[in-house]
Motif scaffolding. Sequence first.
Motif, mmCIF file in Angstrom:
data_model
loop_
_atom_site.group_PDB
_atom_site.id
_atom_site.type_symbol
_atom_site.label_atom_id
_atom_site.label_comp_id
_atom_site.label_asym_id
_atom_site.label_seq_id
_atom_site.Cartn_x
_atom_site.Cartn_y
_atom_site.Cartn_z
ATOM 1 N N CYS A 1 -3.173 2.088 -1.026
ATOM 2 C CA CYS A 1 -2.046 1.482 -1.720
ATOM 3 C C CYS A 1 -0.866 2.444 -1.768
ATOM 4 N N LYS A 6 0.813 2.736 4.580
ATOM 5 C CA LYS A 6 -0.418 2.026 4.228
ATOM 6 C C LYS A 6 -1.046 1.360 5.447
ATOM 7 N N GLN A 60 -1.863 -7.782 -1.318
ATOM 8 C CA GLN A 60 -1.156 -8.245 -2.525
ATOM 9 C C GLN A 60 -0.673 -9.686 -2.388
ATOM 10 N N ASP A 87 0.919 -1.515 -4.523
ATOM 11 C CA ASP A 87 0.345 -1.447 -5.866
ATOM 12 C C ASP A 87 1.347 -1.860 -6.937
ATOM 13 N N VAL A 112 -3.885 -6.185 -6.634
ATOM 14 C CA VAL A 112 -4.204 -4.816 -6.194
ATOM 15 C C VAL A 112 -4.808 -3.955 -7.310
#
Length: 194
Positions: free
Chosen positions: A23, A30, A99, A125, A136
Amino acid sequence: MFIEPSLGRKRQPEKRGQIEMICGSMFSGKTEELIRRLNRAKIARLKVEIFKPSIDKRYHEDEVVSHNESRIRSTPVDFAEDILLLSGDSDVIGIDEVQFFDNQIVSVVNKLAAQGKRVVMAGLDMDFKGKPFEPVPQLMAIAEYVTKVHAICMKCGDLASFSFRLSKAEEKVLLGEKESYEARCRKCFYEDLQ
């Protein structure tokens, strides 16, 4: 394979599932890290399946592509439950932009791990307001391994962990890249947040 000393029989090692969460903010690497881990699993001759939400068509319709243009074939899905149906006999499941799935993804990931699969996910995140970006935080809580990666602040050059939206749009999900977002450190993020 292991040989049981008392019986002299060969037995397969037990498959143990696990959950890994990568994250961070936008432009933090990522997806690059996700692709790296999945490619290593392929080198190890493990069966790998990669999924992404079908709404994410920024770079390619059926590939996961990082901002640095690393890419890996993927299957776009509309719902988290589709991942269960399509994962088959895979050893490793990759999920990008996690997400964008609803909270059902938490149950799906737990089921995959219970089946002995290694699940590797990447996602934001925090949203553009600096608030936790569900689901997340829930996925981080159930993961055995959490990796938080950082970008570089586009204003001051410090480490960045926030995604600053350049437009005044208020919807939570607004797909975009460098024209829509900048990575920011905490100080620069809150100075410009209105």
